[in-house]
Scaffold this motif. Structure first.
Motif, PDB file in Angstrom:
ATOM      1  N   GLN A  57      19.971 -32.050 -20.689  1.00  0.00           N
ATOM      2  CA  GLN A  57      18.645 -32.139 -21.298  1.00  0.00           C
ATOM      3  C   GLN A  57      17.776 -30.963 -20.886  1.00  0.00           C
ATOM      4  O   GLN A  57      17.060 -30.389 -21.712  1.00  0.00           O
ATOM      5  CB  GLN A  57      17.961 -33.445 -20.927  1.00  0.00           C
ATOM      6  CG  GLN A  57      16.606 -33.598 -21.583  1.00  0.00           C
ATOM      7  CD  GLN A  57      15.926 -34.910 -21.243  1.00  0.00           C
ATOM      8  OE1 GLN A  57      16.460 -35.744 -20.533  1.00  0.00           O
ATOM      9  NE2 GLN A  57      14.727 -35.098 -21.760  1.00  0.00           N
ATOM     10  N   GLU A  58      17.831 -30.557 -19.627  1.00  0.00           N
ATOM     11  CA  GLU A  58      17.043 -29.410 -19.164  1.00  0.00           C
ATOM     12  C   GLU A  58      17.483 -28.123 -19.849  1.00  0.00           C
ATOM     13  O   GLU A  58      16.643 -27.274 -20.187  1.00  0.00           O
ATOM     14  CB  GLU A  58      17.161 -29.264 -17.639  1.00  0.00           C
ATOM     15  CG  GLU A  58      16.449 -30.370 -16.873  1.00  0.00           C
ATOM     16  CD  GLU A  58      16.769 -30.379 -15.391  1.00  0.00           C
ATOM     17  OE1 GLU A  58      15.899 -30.788 -14.615  1.00  0.00           O
ATOM     18  OE2 GLU A  58      17.908 -29.982 -15.002  1.00  0.00           O
ATOM     19  N   HIS A  60      18.839 -27.948 -22.866  1.00  0.00           N
ATOM     20  CA  HIS A  60      18.348 -28.055 -24.251  1.00  0.00           C
ATOM     21  C   HIS A  60      16.873 -27.683 -24.316  1.00  0.00           C
ATOM     22  O   HIS A  60      16.451 -26.957 -25.224  1.00  0.00           O
ATOM     23  CB  HIS A  60      18.539 -29.481 -24.783  1.00  0.00           C
ATOM     24  CG  HIS A  60      19.921 -29.790 -25.212  1.00  0.00           C
ATOM     25  ND1 HIS A  60      20.201 -30.336 -26.436  1.00  0.00           N
ATOM     26  CD2 HIS A  60      21.108 -29.645 -24.598  1.00  0.00           C
ATOM     27  CE1 HIS A  60      21.506 -30.512 -26.550  1.00  0.00           C
ATOM     28  NE2 HIS A  60      22.072 -30.098 -25.441  1.00  0.00           N
TER      29      HIS A  60
END
Length: 177
Positions: A57-58, A60
């Protein structure tokens, strides 16, 4: 007017972006992405540097940040076959497409000596990239090796870097017109 963004992924692509910058291209933003901090520190180019670590997620979020509203067109540069270039070129292309950006990708394919695994990974990544954009410039290192069999490895990499940089420079000039 939104600026074009050049995203160079991995050490090889960052070398290519350094070459583009050394030609004096103005009006484009550059981003250098890598998973290795030492490799990322080797690039003296002007632009944002992104260390691709942390959670998925980081990563992305970091790439989406690059695709901000003031970016109109995106060029993804990657040397496919390794983990960094193959994975993050595909991801960047998908995220650029989802963001509605005009997208061109310039990728190199591995030399034969890099092995079957690298060639399989490169072709899988290339397939994903082609699903995101029809505008893909492919530079096949096997073809270069066939045309110049006596070329040493460093000279071969330098020749590919120069070919990609010259091709992309032509595109950028038309965009910045």
């Amino acid at each position: 007017m939104p600026q074009p963004l050049i995203i160079a992924i991995g050490n090889g692509a960052c070398n290519i972006a350094d070459g583009i910058q050394s030609q004096g291209l103005e009006g484009a933003k550059f981003a250098f992405l890598d998973t290795e901090p030492d490799d990322l520190n080797n690039h003296s180019g002007v632009g944002e540097t992104v260390l691709l670590q942390g959670t998925e997620q980081e990563r992305h979020v970091a790439i989406n940040h690059l695709l901000a509203a003031d970016v109109g067109k995106v060029v993804v540069i990657a040397c496919l076959g390794g983990r960094t270039g193959s994975y993050y070129a595909s991801l960047s292309a998908r995220l650029a497409k989802l963001a509605g950006k005009s997208l061109v990708c310039a990728v190199t394919l591995p030399f034969d000596f890099e092995g079957t695994r690298c060639n399989v990974l490169a072709n899988e990544s290339l397939g994903v990239i082609k699903e995101c954009t029809p505008d893909v410039l492919v530079f096949d290192n096997k073809e270069l090796n066939a045309k110049h069999p006596d070329l040493g490895i460093i000279d071969a990499f330098n020749m590919v870097d120069k070919q990609v940089a010259e091709s992309l420079r032509t595109i950028f000039i038309s965009w910045l017109g």
